[in-house]
Design a protein around this motif. Structure first.
Motif, PDB file in Angstrom:
ATOM      1  N   THR A 336     -19.569  26.714 -38.964  1.00 19.80           N
ATOM      2  CA  THR A 336     -18.590  25.831 -38.308  1.00 19.80           C
ATOM      3  C   THR A 336     -18.788  25.807 -36.795  1.00 19.80           C
ATOM      4  OG1 THR A 336     -17.034  26.287 -40.050  1.00 19.80           O
ATOM      5  CG2 THR A 336     -16.112  25.359 -38.037  1.00 19.80           C
ATOM      6  N   ALA A 340     -19.699  22.689 -34.280  1.00 21.40           N
ATOM      7  CA  ALA A 340     -18.848  22.298 -33.141  1.00 21.40           C
ATOM      8  C   ALA A 340     -19.686  22.218 -31.861  1.00 21.40           C
ATOM      9  CB  ALA A 340     -17.710  23.295 -32.978  1.00 21.40           C
ATOM     10  N   TYR A 356     -16.575  16.456 -39.008  1.00 23.06           N
ATOM     11  CA  TYR A 356     -15.731  16.514 -40.221  1.00 23.06           C
ATOM     12  C   TYR A 356     -14.934  17.810 -40.158  1.00 23.06           C
ATOM     13  CZ  TYR A 356     -14.533  15.638 -45.095  1.00 23.06           C
ATOM     14  OH  TYR A 356     -13.853  15.365 -46.253  1.00 23.06           O
ATOM     15  N   PRO A 357     -13.622  17.775 -40.145  1.00 25.47           N
ATOM     16  CA  PRO A 357     -12.897  19.000 -39.836  1.00 25.47           C
ATOM     17  C   PRO A 357     -12.739  19.978 -41.003  1.00 25.47           C
ATOM     18  CG  PRO A 357     -11.380  17.145 -39.975  1.00 25.47           C
ATOM     19  CD  PRO A 357     -12.743  16.603 -40.213  1.00 25.47           C
ATOM     20  N   ASP A 358     -12.920  19.524 -42.245  1.00 26.45           N
ATOM     21  CA  ASP A 358     -12.664  20.395 -43.395  1.00 26.45           C
ATOM     22  C   ASP A 358     -13.959  20.915 -44.003  1.00 26.45           C
ATOM     23  OD1 ASP A 358      -9.963  20.121 -43.113  1.00 26.45           O
ATOM     24  OD2 ASP A 358      -9.832  18.401 -44.476  1.00 26.45           O
TER      25      ASP A 358
END
Ligand code: AMP
Length: 413
Positions: A336, A340, A356-358
């Motif tokens: 993750t 980012a 995509y945040p999930d």
């Protein structure tokens, strides 16, 4: 569980992203032309004292102004157009503003109109006005800037219908009386474009003209000759580049609002029958009426919503080249942070990037990119993260390449 049925007020609209992007595209084109013609930006508040707004447009238009009392008991009105608020600005800041001030204004206006196709209660207008000059060149500048704004969007056939309020005043004066004002006759004549002639005749008779007078008045309008003033304006508009075939003298054009004093005009896109795409003219007394200061003015308001609708139908708005370029996916919890950091680097390089945040399955993330028509996806698995690399997937071809981020940035730029 039952969900509540939500709705917007009639005539008030939401614009979801796809529509909003179309609006932004047209707005940028209009603004570009306004800037090229040397107009300066201005904004005014949504709410004004009712005393500023009311009594300027005419009886019928005044009925469409949203007015209410605020909690302090003040009488307030929502912006009905951008002309009257700007006339207030002119009077209020005249010492600060340059001679022959020319401004553009791109804001929403509110009218308690009957909602129908192309007619809303909250809509956007694009205004240009020149203050402080009575020269026909100022009128011609407004006409030319209007023509080239519409041309810049790409409409193929632009017609500017022109008339001179002085011609109408001269022709209709004999039919006015103490009981029936000249402006009241003009307000009804204005409906010739929107309603059957029989309705216009009926309304003039109801207002107090005999049937004979009504027919005489309408005949006189149709036979009216172009004024020298309008001839000069048309010649100068041509010198400013407007083609002759786009300029159409229309003696029956009246424009509904009371404040016009000279040249009046409307923008017509002949294929579209929903009404005019803009309307304006010269209004030399409005600022005096507001403040006692004599500042002549000429301008126009474009009906932006209608412009977007016509441009969409005519397919003048490109679908590509706008919006998010890359989706950075999330492989798992361990990657993750790397995702980012990569999104941050892409954005620093001015590449429009969504992350995509999930932590959904990769397949779901790819489907998401597809649905949103994002052309490229970046995949950063644990191996790529370790090797300082990313996998770039071209959504159109399905091809994938694993590369250092710098190379990806160069490819996408
Ligand atoms: P006006 O301020 O009435 O001269 O209108 C200028 C332009 O605004 C018109 O030519 C129309 O294109 C547009 N317009 C006027 N009323 C509405 C409305 N209710 N909804 C959408 N556009 C409108």
């Amino acid at each position: 569980m039952s969900t509540k049925k939500l709705q917007t007020l009639k005539g008030f609209r939401d614009f979801l992203p796809e529509e909003k992007r179309r609006r932004d595209f047209i707005m940028a084109k209009v603004k570009q032309t306004f800037e090229i013609f040397g107009f300066e930006p201005l904004e005014t508040p949504t709410l004004e004292y009712s005393s500023v707004i009311l009594g300027k447009y005419g009886k019928e238009a005044d009925k469409m102004v949203y007015s209410f009392k605020d909690k302090g008991g003040r009488n307030l009105s929502l912006r009905y157009d951008q002309t009257v608020p700007t006339a207030r600005v002119l009077a209020q800041y005249q010492a600060k503003l340059p001679k022959c001030f020319r401004r553009y204004q791109l804001q929403n206006v509110f009218r308690a109109d009957k909602p129908q196709a192309g007619r809303y209660r909250e809509f956007t207008q694009c205004d240009i006005d020149i203050f402080g000059s009575t020269s026909p060149l100022a009128d011609a500048e407004i006409i030319a800037c209007t023509y080239f704004s519409f041309k810049n969007v790409g409409y193929p056939n632009i017609i500017l219908r022109l008339n001179d309020r002085q011609v109408l005043f001269d022709v209709l004066k004999p039919f006015s009386s103490k009981k029936l004002s000249l402006l009241s006759i003009i307000q009804t004549v204005d409906k010739l474009d929107k309603k059957p002639k029989s309705d216009v005749i009926k309304e003039l008779v109801t207002k107090g003209l005999t049937l004979k007078q009504t027919n005489q008045a309408l005949k006189a309008i149709n036979q009216a000759k172009i004024s020298d003033n309008l001839k000069q304006i048309i010649t100068l508009s041509q010198s400013l580049g407007v083609p002759e075939k786009a300029l159409d003298f229309s003696p029956s054009l009246a424009r509904g609002l009371d404040y016009y004093t000279g040249m009046i005009f409307e923008v017509i896109l002949p294929k579209y029958k929903i009404g005019s795409f803009g309307g304006g003219g010269r209004y030399d007394n409005l600022i005096n009426q507001l403040s006692g200061i004599n500042i002549p003015a000429v301008g126009i308001a474009f009906g932006f919503d209608r412009m977007v609708e016509a441009a969409t139908e005519m397919k003048l708005i490109p679908a590509v080249g706008i919006g998010t370029q890359v989706l950075v996916t999330i492989f798992d919890k361990t990657t993750t942070k790397a995702s980012a950091q990569i999104a941050q680097k892409l954005r620093q390089a001015n590449i429009s990037t969504e992350i995509y945040p999930d932590q959904d399955k990769l397949d779901k993330q790819l489907k998401f990119a597809n649905k949103k028509a994002i052309p490229f996806v970046l995949i950063i698995g644990p191996d790529e993260a370790k090797a300082n690399q990313v996998t770039l997937k071209d959504m159109a071809t399905g091809q994938q390449q694993t590369l250092p981020l710098d190379q990806v940035i160069n490819k996408l730029k």
